[in-house]
Design a protein around this motif. Structure first.
Motif, PDB file in Angstrom:
ATOM      1  N   LEU A 149       0.830  -1.205   0.000  1.00 33.78           N
ATOM      2  CA  LEU A 149       0.000   0.000   0.000  1.00 33.78           C
ATOM      3  C   LEU A 149       0.864   1.255   0.000  1.00 33.78           C
ATOM      4  N   ILE A 150       2.111   1.121  -0.408  1.00 33.65           N
ATOM      5  CA  ILE A 150       3.016   2.270  -0.380  1.00 33.65           C
ATOM      6  C   ILE A 150       3.837   2.339  -1.655  1.00 33.65           C
TER       7      ILE A 150
ATOM      8  N   ALA B 126      -6.089   5.769   8.113  1.00 33.37           N
ATOM      9  CA  ALA B 126      -5.683   7.127   8.496  1.00 33.37           C
ATOM     10  C   ALA B 126      -5.037   7.137   9.869  1.00 33.37           C
ATOM     11  N   TRP B 127      -5.651   6.460  10.805  1.00 37.48           N
ATOM     12  CA  TRP B 127      -5.132   6.415  12.168  1.00 37.48           C
ATOM     13  C   TRP B 127      -3.752   5.750  12.205  1.00 37.48           C
ATOM     14  N   VAL B 128      -3.634   4.617  11.526  1.00 34.44           N
ATOM     15  CA  VAL B 128      -2.376   3.872  11.548  1.00 34.44           C
ATOM     16  C   VAL B 128      -1.259   4.675  10.880  1.00 34.44           C
ATOM     17  N   LEU B 129      -1.557   5.368   9.785  1.00 31.20           N
ATOM     18  CA  LEU B 129      -0.532   6.167   9.121  1.00 31.20           C
ATOM     19  C   LEU B 129      -0.014   7.272  10.041  1.00 31.20           C
ATOM     20  N   ALA B 130      -0.928   7.966  10.700  1.00 35.54           N
ATOM     21  CA  ALA B 130      -0.496   9.039  11.605  1.00 35.54           C
ATOM     22  C   ALA B 130       0.347   8.495  12.750  1.00 35.54           C
TER      23      ALA B 130
ATOM     24  N   SER C 297      10.330   6.981   5.314  1.00 35.14           N
ATOM     25  CA  SER C 297      10.531   5.628   4.812  1.00 35.14           C
ATOM     26  C   SER C 297      10.167   4.589   5.867  1.00 35.14           C
ATOM     27  N   ALA C 298      10.648   4.785   7.092  1.00 33.78           N
ATOM     28  CA  ALA C 298      10.344   3.833   8.172  1.00 33.78           C
ATOM     29  C   ALA C 298       8.853   3.827   8.483  1.00 33.78           C
ATOM     30  N   ALA C 299       8.240   5.013   8.478  1.00 35.09           N
ATOM     31  CA  ALA C 299       6.813   5.093   8.774  1.00 35.09           C
ATOM     32  C   ALA C 299       5.988   4.377   7.712  1.00 35.09           C
ATOM     33  N   LEU C 300       6.350   4.564   6.451  1.00 40.10           N
ATOM     34  CA  LEU C 300       5.599   3.899   5.389  1.00 40.10           C
ATOM     35  C   LEU C 300       5.742   2.383   5.480  1.00 40.10           C
ATOM     36  N   GLN C 301       6.911   1.905   5.808  1.00 40.40           N
ATOM     37  CA  GLN C 301       7.087   0.461   5.965  1.00 40.40           C
ATOM     38  C   GLN C 301       6.225  -0.060   7.107  1.00 40.40           C
ATOM     39  N   ALA C 302       6.169   0.681   8.199  1.00 38.02           N
ATOM     40  CA  ALA C 302       5.346   0.260   9.335  1.00 38.02           C
ATOM     41  C   ALA C 302       3.862   0.282   8.970  1.00 38.02           C
ATOM     42  N   TYR C 303       3.430   1.316   8.278  1.00 35.81           N
ATOM     43  CA  TYR C 303       2.038   1.396   7.807  1.00 35.81           C
ATOM     44  C   TYR C 303       1.705   0.187   6.936  1.00 35.81           C
ATOM     45  N   ASP C 304       2.600  -0.138   6.029  1.00 33.77           N
ATOM     46  CA  ASP C 304       2.373  -1.259   5.122  1.00 33.77           C
ATOM     47  C   ASP C 304       2.242  -2.568   5.899  1.00 33.77           C
ATOM     48  N   ARG C 305       3.147  -2.789   6.838  1.00 41.27           N
ATOM     49  CA  ARG C 305       3.092  -4.031   7.625  1.00 41.27           C
ATOM     50  C   ARG C 305       1.784  -4.133   8.403  1.00 41.27           C
ATOM     51  N   ALA C 306       1.330  -3.014   8.908  1.00 41.17           N
ATOM     52  CA  ALA C 306       0.127  -3.033   9.740  1.00 41.17           C
ATOM     53  C   ALA C 306      -1.146  -3.215   8.933  1.00 41.17           C
ATOM     54  N   ARG C 307      -1.153  -2.820   7.655  1.00 40.05           N
ATOM     55  CA  ARG C 307      -2.410  -2.738   6.927  1.00 40.05           C
ATOM     56  C   ARG C 307      -2.585  -3.767   5.818  1.00 40.05           C
ATOM     57  N   VAL C 308      -1.526  -4.193   5.164  1.00 39.50           N
ATOM     58  CA  VAL C 308      -1.692  -5.022   3.963  1.00 39.50           C
ATOM     59  C   VAL C 308      -2.486  -6.285   4.245  1.00 39.50           C
TER      60      VAL C 308
END
Length: 390
Positions: free
Chosen positions: A280-281, A310-314, A325-336
């Motif tokens: 998702l990134i 939205a909540w997870v990205l913030a 970069s680190a935040a996007l990787q974490a967002y991806d792991r949490a949501r995909v």
């Protein structure tokens, strides 16, 4: 660290993301191609996981006041014979929050007011973006550009920016049925005012869900589902006759509902979804909402998952101290995995409800006749409690 964030899309996902990011201290601009915000669809069933996000963003009281009181749930056959009826209170007790069915226009206005209209630009389409060492440069259809540290792609199921971020095309898939949805005045001769009622039969469905808030005239959020080939004619002047034909012989409340609809206020949608995405990134880009996980509405989770995104990205940006970069990787792991599984489950539910395998649909009708609410609420609670604010 404060980031400059460009959110493309002012729907439920984009506005929720903008609010969450603003509250995390970032500078946010929302841009949408439409000249006027008009909600797609009559209402939205915000289940408990979505309400929890809205509450965490400070909109809980307003959403509670503007939403319907959905205390119980019932299924009936097409001729009105009861299949099952049960209270939703055990579900609400388990997950710690009731559902809040609400008019899409009301929820969108609450979000817009919270974000601030001055932070939203309408009538401007983002056609492309590029990344460099210092950020993102987005290009718009009037020839202008805007720079940001991060772009949030929330421009819906037809998103082309999603393809720019992923580097490949994403095809929409027809789910096999058409949905008509509308709001009507709620009266007891249609359904009890605090009950979500669904009539099922012939692979079709009629739903009436309470959605009016305190002090408002009671309304139902109503929809009709009919399996049809893609590309069938869409003429608002024919909606009432078309529905009368599809639901001829159904129970008297269904007939009264068809008589009372306002075709001019009705949306007719051929339901599509997309295959679960592997990511998702993209570079300096987060994809969320329908752009990330367009799904059949059969679990009522499309909007709720956008709010979770939205909540997870913030929070990912918080936890990574704005290391994009680190935040996007974490967002991806949490949501995909989560959104992918819900897309798949919604597709399976759509197939069962709408007769993709007629034997499975007949078996579902038989199961409903034996249902006491335990199995249905168990599935709902599993989805709700899998969210980030469980």
């Amino acid at each position: 660290m404060t980031l400059n964030v460009l959110v493309i899309g002012a729907g439920m996902g984009g506005l929720t993301a903008a609010l969450a990011l603003q509250q995390a201290g970032h500078q946010v601009e929302v841009i949408d191609r439409v000249a006027e915000l008009r909600p797609v669809g009559a209402a939205i069933s915000v289940w408990s996981n979505g309400v929890k996000v809205l509450k965490a963003l400070g909109l809980g009281d307003a959403v509670e006041q503007a939403s319907g009181r959905m205390n119980d749930m019932a299924y009936l056959t097409k001729d009105g014979q009861p299949l099952t009826h049960f209270s939703l209170q055990p579900l609400y007790d388990q997950v710690g929050q009731r559902a809040c069915p609400i008019a899409r226009a009301a929820l969108q206005q609450l979000l817009l007011d919270a974000v601030g209209p001055d932070n939203v630009t309408l009538g401007l389409a983002c056609t492309d973006y590029r990344c460099d060492d210092s950020g993102v440069e987005a290009t718009f259809d009037d020839g202008s550009t805007r720079r940001a540290d991060l772009i949030v792609i929330a421009d819906g199921t037809h998103s082309r920016l999603r393809e720019r971020a992923l580097g490949h095309a994403v095809e929409r898939r027809y789910c096999g049925y058409v949905n008509w949805n509308v709001r009507v005045a709620a009266t007891p001769d249609l359904a009890p005012l605090d009950r979500w009622v669904q009539y099922v039969g012939d692979h079709q469905r009629v739903s009436m869900m309470p959605m009016s808030g305190e002090g408002a005239s009671p309304e139902f959020y109503c929809f009709f589902d009919v399996p049809l080939p893609a590309g069938t004619p869409n003429d608002p002047a024919s909606y009432r006759d078309e529905l009368a034909r599809h639901f001829a012989g159904w129970a008297p409340p269904v007939q009264r509902l068809i008589e009372r609809i306002d075709p001019a206020a009705m949306a007719r949608v051929e339901i599509h979804d997309i295959e679960p995405l592997e990511t998702l990134i993209g570079e300096r880009a987060a994809i969320l909402g329908d752009a990330a996980h367009g799904m059949a509405p059969d679990l009522g989770q499309g909007g709720c998952q956008a709010m979770e995104d939205a909540w997870v990205l913030a929070r990912a940006l918080d936890d990574a101290d704005s290391d994009i970069s680190a935040a996007l990787q974490a967002y991806d792991r949490a949501r995909v995995q989560r959104v992918g599984s819900i897309v798949t489950r919604a597709r399976q539910r759509a197939d069962t409800t709408h007769g993709a395998d007629p034997a499975k649909t007949r078996a579902w009708y038989a199961e409903l006749a034996e249902e006491d609410g335990t199995r249905i609420m168990g599935g709902m609670s599993k989805t709700i409690l899998g969210g980030p604010l469980a």
